[in-house]
Design an enzyme around this catalytic site. Structure first.
Site, mmCIF file in Angstrom:
data_model
loop_
_atom_site.group_PDB
_atom_site.id
_atom_site.type_symbol
_atom_site.label_atom_id
_atom_site.label_comp_id
_atom_site.label_asym_id
_atom_site.label_seq_id
_atom_site.Cartn_x
_atom_site.Cartn_y
_atom_site.Cartn_z
ATOM 1 N N CYS A 1 35.900 46.311 40.110
ATOM 2 C CA CYS A 1 35.471 44.601 40.197
ATOM 3 C C CYS A 1 33.919 43.999 39.725
ATOM 4 C CB CYS A 1 35.579 43.918 41.578
ATOM 5 S SG CYS A 1 35.183 42.254 41.980
ATOM 6 N N ARG B 1 37.353 31.077 44.398
ATOM 7 C CA ARG B 1 36.308 32.752 44.394
ATOM 8 C C ARG B 1 37.741 32.799 44.572
ATOM 9 N NH1 ARG B 1 32.198 35.340 44.450
ATOM 10 N NH2 ARG B 1 32.737 37.077 44.942
ATOM 11 N N HIS C 1 40.650 46.241 44.843
ATOM 12 C CA HIS C 1 38.770 47.124 45.857
ATOM 13 C C HIS C 1 39.321 48.592 46.620
ATOM 14 C CE1 HIS C 1 35.208 44.690 44.862
ATOM 15 N NE2 HIS C 1 36.043 43.327 45.282
HETATM 16 N N1 GLN Z 1 29.604 39.809 41.207
HETATM 17 C C1 GLN Z 1 31.055 39.476 41.061
HETATM 18 C C2 GLN Z 1 32.064 38.609 41.038
HETATM 19 O O1 GLN Z 1 32.133 37.589 42.227
HETATM 20 C C3 GLN Z 1 31.765 41.352 41.475
HETATM 21 C C4 GLN Z 1 31.717 40.541 43.264
HETATM 22 C C5 GLN Z 1 33.050 42.101 43.301
HETATM 23 O O2 GLN Z 1 32.678 43.479 42.922
HETATM 24 N N2 GLN Z 1 33.519 41.856 44.859
HETATM 25 O O3 GLN Z 1 32.417 37.612 40.003
#
Ligand code: GLN
Length: 236
Positions: free
Chosen positions: A93, A118, A186
């Protein structure tokens, strides 16, 4: 001649463990460590790059990524050299976002942060045949605001079956660059996909010892049950 597992040593670098470890990314390190130890492979985890045989970078919030970037920009040449030497890495990520543009620009991919919704949820994909892994599917969980688009210098890690993947548009998920694997999945990504964990361990050892390495098989029945349950529930 193949080397016995109990004579092997591996050094894992976990980049910025305090700043980059969201949604259980630590589970990936535990998985790598345990899968080595169960085979008698000596494993050390450190946060510096020098001397590492395998690199792991986890996810982060945008603010933490900015802090990490100030330090990571001084390590670009070192990282590039390690990747050129074949050192494998798993980057989740936020970590691959930093390795691509507009940050370090080592991976030929571009992440934009449009500020829209998101991309969150369970992720199931079909892994690229480049890896020749069994099962071919991977399962994970994604939560990112960034949208990543791949350039010709990298290949997708997988094709999205369920979820958003790199950008929610083109069906690609993650990226492959040399022996590095990038994903939006993740932790615990590796415990859910033990074949990927073993690919990383085997590759790290073969690059280090310049010999074919055969990893002792482990009983992954429970891991496979969990994996199959998610695949049946979310993807076909
Ligand atoms: N900050 C990055 C995004 O939101 C990565 C987020 C994350 O690693 N979960 O795209």
């Amino acid at each position: 001649m193949k080397i016995e597992n109990c004579k092997l040593k591996i050094v894992v670098c976990w980049l910025y463990p305090e700043l980059m470890s969201t949604y259980g990314d630590r589970g990936n390190i535990i998985c790598l460590t345990k899968r080595c130890q169960w085979r008698g492979i000596d494993v050390t985890v450190q946060d510096k790059l020098a001397g590492a045989d395998l690199i792991f970078g986890g996810g982060a919030q945008d603010r933490q990524q900015e802090i990490v970037m100030r330090d990571l920009s001084g390590k670009k040449d070192q990282l590039q050299k390690m990747f050129d030497d074949g050192v494998p890495g798993l980057f989740v990520c936020g970590a691959p976002q930093l390795l691509g543009r507009p940050y370090l620009g080592i991976f030929d991919m571009e992440t934009s942060f449009p500020g829209g919704p998101r991309l969150i949820g369970n992720l199931v994909g079909e892994i690229s045949s480049h890896y020749n892994l069994e099962p071919r599917t991977f399962v994970g969980f994604e939560n990112h605001g960034g949208r990543t688009y791949l350039g010709p210098g990298v290949k997708p890690f997988a094709r999205v079956i369920k979820g958003f993947g790199n950008n929610g548009e083109d069906g690609t998920e993650g990226a492959v660059y040399k022996n590095c694997l990038a994903t939006y999945s993740h932790g615990p990504f590796l415990p859910k996909n033990p074949a990927v964990a073993d690919w990383l361990i085997k590759t790290a050892l073969e690059v280090k010892y310049r010999k074919e390495v055969e990893l002792k098989p482990l009983d992954d029945a429970l891991e496979h049950q969990a994996h199959d349950f998610i695949v049946k529930k979310y993807g076909h």
